[in-house]
Write an enzyme that holds these catalytic residues in place. Structure first.
Site, PDB file in Angstrom:
ATOM      1  N   ASP A  36       0.844  -1.179   0.000  1.00 43.41           N
ATOM      2  CA  ASP A  36       0.000   0.000   0.000  1.00 43.41           C
ATOM      3  C   ASP A  36       0.888   1.241   0.000  1.00 43.41           C
ATOM      4  OD1 ASP A  36      -2.840   0.965   0.431  1.00 43.41           O
ATOM      5  OD2 ASP A  36      -2.965  -1.063   1.255  1.00 43.41           O
ATOM      6  N   ASP A  81      -3.298   4.051  -2.257  1.00 44.51           N
ATOM      7  CA  ASP A  81      -4.407   4.376  -1.368  1.00 44.51           C
ATOM      8  C   ASP A  81      -5.007   5.739  -1.705  1.00 44.51           C
ATOM      9  OD1 ASP A  81      -5.837   3.746   1.165  1.00 44.51           O
ATOM     10  OD2 ASP A  81      -4.878   5.606   1.814  1.00 44.51           O
ATOM     11  N   GLU A 123      -6.755   3.099  -5.889  1.00 40.61           N
ATOM     12  CA  GLU A 123      -8.080   3.003  -5.284  1.00 40.61           C
ATOM     13  C   GLU A 123      -8.838   4.262  -5.680  1.00 40.61           C
ATOM     14  OE1 GLU A 123     -10.198   2.806  -0.893  1.00 40.61           O
ATOM     15  OE2 GLU A 123      -8.490   4.088  -1.269  1.00 40.61           O
ATOM     16  N   HIS A 125     -10.605  -4.697   2.683  1.00 36.05           N
ATOM     17  CA  HIS A 125     -10.647  -4.562   4.139  1.00 36.05           C
ATOM     18  C   HIS A 125     -11.606  -3.470   4.617  1.00 36.05           C
ATOM     19  CE1 HIS A 125      -7.993  -1.643   2.440  1.00 36.05           C
ATOM     20  NE2 HIS A 125      -8.049  -0.943   3.548  1.00 36.05           N
ATOM     21  N   ASP A 126     -12.322  -2.835   3.711  1.00 34.14           N
ATOM     22  CA  ASP A 126     -13.261  -1.771   4.086  1.00 34.14           C
ATOM     23  C   ASP A 126     -14.720  -2.190   3.893  1.00 34.14           C
ATOM     24  OD1 ASP A 126     -11.092  -0.028   4.505  1.00 34.14           O
ATOM     25  OD2 ASP A 126     -11.122   0.676   2.435  1.00 34.14           O
TER      26      ASP A 126
HETATM   27  C1  GLC Z   1      -8.466   3.767   1.910  1.00 32.53           C
HETATM   28  C2  GLC Z   1      -8.252   2.499   2.688  1.00 32.53           C
HETATM   29  C3  GLC Z   1      -8.884   2.641   4.031  1.00 32.53           C
HETATM   30  C4  GLC Z   1      -8.253   3.810   4.739  1.00 32.53           C
HETATM   31  C5  GLC Z   1      -8.317   5.079   3.897  1.00 32.53           C
HETATM   32  C6  GLC Z   1      -7.426   6.141   4.442  1.00 32.53           C
HETATM   33  O1  GLC Z   1      -9.799   3.994   1.640  1.00 32.53           O
HETATM   34  O2  GLC Z   1      -8.731   1.399   1.974  1.00 32.53           O
HETATM   35  O3  GLC Z   1      -8.780   1.485   4.803  1.00 32.53           O
HETATM   36  O4  GLC Z   1      -8.900   4.027   5.954  1.00 32.53           O
HETATM   37  O5  GLC Z   1      -7.909   4.850   2.571  1.00 32.53           O
HETATM   38  O6  GLC Z   1      -6.086   5.823   4.264  1.00 32.53           O
END
Ligand code: GLC
Ligand code: CA
Length: 555
Positions: free
Chosen positions: A92, A197, A251, A326-327
């Site tokens: 990440d 991320d 993402e 994971h979200d």
């Molecule tokens: C992304 C991640 C998440 C995190 C956020 C802030 O959305 O997937 O888990 O809390 O970024 O870094």
């Protein structure tokens, strides 16, 4: 392209030193397990030094490993072993923000003239009728305002996630240089790329109030998919990714439309290799119901979303294929069926991972792990769930619990259920977050003992994709969805000059007679039932039956 990925959330994967927290040595230990499953790529979520406000997405030092997870030498061992096993690693890359305990921020907040001041986004509050308000009415993803007042200089810093995660100022070229160095450092260590991320948020609209509503409003458009993100990504690509031939998956939240996703990742864009989108993640009535028993998958919507993305990216770009990360809620609690547990779990694997793209299996998905049955507020760990819980108004305790538990990011973060011993073989001590009580029935050990398990079905799907005579067709062949308006069955062709495959997936709890008049069936390649009921061109699809056929199409 020729990869099958697996996502690891290290904190919940495997604890080897019995402090209740998963660690890098846990990943090391399970690399052969992952190899056995058939994957050849892993994405590891953050394990950098962090105060753990957001389990490591709040980075304090980009060049250090958190003591919770181990040491840099532990990580080097993971890299070495993974290479021996032909497993590539991506990490990440958290570049939208740092922790408020990062030395840059500690300096930045001290004075308006500090040389790190412009590393972050600082603005004055707004005074209306003698009362001070944040600079804009924008809300943050984790609840509350996107701005936090800092007493030291009496100004606000921007933070679209938690208060402890100040946003970096990407308009500042020095910040971009620093972050390129971070990326270089990890690529030099021998990793193969990044999951990037929150990448869609690097550019912000002018600081003007959102007109979307009263009070604080979460208006994603103010900080998602804006033009300069692409300028920054082209720079990152030129200075960093391209030099290492790095695999990059962004993402892109903020409801990125197709055009915008293509801008990020089309083959000719020189930005990212692919982007994760979230369109297929909420194709059910989860937000409207008050009980899981009323949960219903919107099959038509799901099919339309798949079609939309697959068609738009045909010839132009490549897509990751993932059910969750994971979200998001666990797959089985979202699109699975509790009555036909194994059948639906296997069907969902076949349905997604034979499309055109790169599969990413989320840890525990391969054994059908489910959401955690939260009953008490004290069981939550996730900063976003906790903040949002406190912000719920006009609700009873029970309503608040339901509202939180069905979407809580803690659902996918409970420990991997390795076996049926206490704490599910994740640790010998009580873990940082509760183990799902269903570990006695759902665990890796029992899956590995049963050749008919969900785990073995995942292995078969991966094997079909990577190692069978249909490999070229499944990886590179065309995708063509048929019978688009059927709300029970999701069917698509994968086709090239050599083969035509039909992937047929029933989302129905009852049996269905399906007629395949346009095809001549040659062979059943994969199924989630022991046998198949085929009469000439008629197939009887039992509940959640999924079947892959080699066919000849009557043109
Ligand atoms: C992304 C991640 C998440 C995190 C956020 C802030 O959305 O997937 O888990 O809390 O970024 O870094
Ligand atoms: Ca540990």
């Amino acid at each position: 392209m020729e990869s099958v990925g697996y996502q690891i959330y290290p904190k919940s994967f495997l604890d080897t030193n019995n402090d209740g927290i998963g660690d890098l040595n846990g990943i090391y230990k399970k690399l052969p397990y992952l190899k056995e499953l058939g994957i050849n790529l892993i994405w590891i979520c953050p394990f950098y030094d962090s105060p753990m406000d957001d389990n490591g997405y709040d980075v304090r030092n980009f060049f250090e490993v958190s003591k919770d997870f181990g040491t840099i030498d532990d990580f080097k061992r993971v890299v070495k072993r993974a290479k021996e096993l032909n497993i590539r690693i991506i990490l990440d890359f958290v570049l939208n923000h740092t922790s408020d305990e990062h030395p840059w921020f500690i300096e930045s907040r001290t004075s308006k003239t500090n040389d790190k001041r412009d590393y972050y986004i600082w603005e004055k509050g707004k005074i209306k009728d003698g009362i001070e308000y944040p600079p804009t009415n924008w809300g943050s993803f984790f609840g509350g305002s996107a701005w936090q007042k800092d007493e030291q200089t009496n100004m606000y810093y921007m933070k679209i996630f938690s208060n402890k995660m100040p946003d970096l100022n990407w308009a500042n070229p020095t910040v971009r240089k620093e972050m390129i160095n971070v990326g270089k450092w990890w690529l030099e260590l021998g990793i193969d790329g990044f999951r990037i991320d929150a990448v869609s948020h690097l550019d912000r609209a002018p600081f003007e109030d959102s007109k979307l509503g009263e009070g604080i409003v979460l208006d994603w458009h103010k900080f998602s998919n804006l033009p300069k993100v692409h300028t920054y990504l082209k720079e990152l690509n030129k200075e960093l990714f391209s030099k290492y031939d790095a695999l990059t998956i962004g993402e892109v939240g903020g409801e990125a439309p197709i055009e915008s996703a293509l801008n990020y990742s089309a083959f000719d864009q020189d930005e990212l290799s692919m982007v994760f989108n979230f369109d297929h993640n909420w194709c059910n009535n989860l937000h409207e119901i008050n009980d899981y028993k009323d949960l219903k998958t919107d099959v038509l919507r799901l099919k339309q979303v798949f079609n939309k993305w697959q068609v738009a990216f045909k010839d132009k770009g490549w897509l990751p294929l993932n059910w969750l990360n994971h979200d998001q809620p666990r797959l089985m609690s979202h699109y699975g069926n509790m009555k036909y547990f194994n059948e639906s779990a296997k069907m969902l694997a076949t349905a997604l991972y034979l499309m055109r793209g790169t599969p990413f299996i989320y840890q525990g998905e391969e054994i059908g792990m489910t959401n955690y049955p939260f009953t008490k507020f004290s069981e939550y760990r996730d900063v976003s769930t906790i903040n949002q819980y406190h912000n719920l108004v006009n609700m009873t305790e029970e309503e608040k619990m339901w509202h939180s538990k069905k979407t809580s990011r803690d659902n996918p973060r409970t420990p991997i259920q390795w076996d049926s011993s206490k704490y599910a073989g994740f640790s010998n001590v009580k873990p940082w977050i509760n183990v799902n009580p269903n570990y006695v029935d759902i665990n890796v050990e029992s899956n590995l003992k049963d050749k008919d398990s969900i785990w073995y079905h995942y292995k078969k799907v991966i094997d079909l994709r990577l190692n069978s005579i249909y490999r070229e067709t499944i990886i590179y062949g065309g995708y063509n969805q048929i019978d688009l308006n059927n709300d029970k069955v999701y069917i698509y062709e994968r086709k090239d000059n050599n083969n035509c495959l039909l992937i047929i997936n029933s989302f129905a709890e009852e049996s269905i007679d399906y007629n395949l008049s346009n095809y001549k069936i040659k062979k059943v390649i994969l199924s989630n039932y022991k046998d198949s009921i085929i009469n000439n061109n008629n197939i009887k699809l039992r509940p959640f039956e999924s079947i892959v056929l080699e066919v000849i199409k009557n043109e």
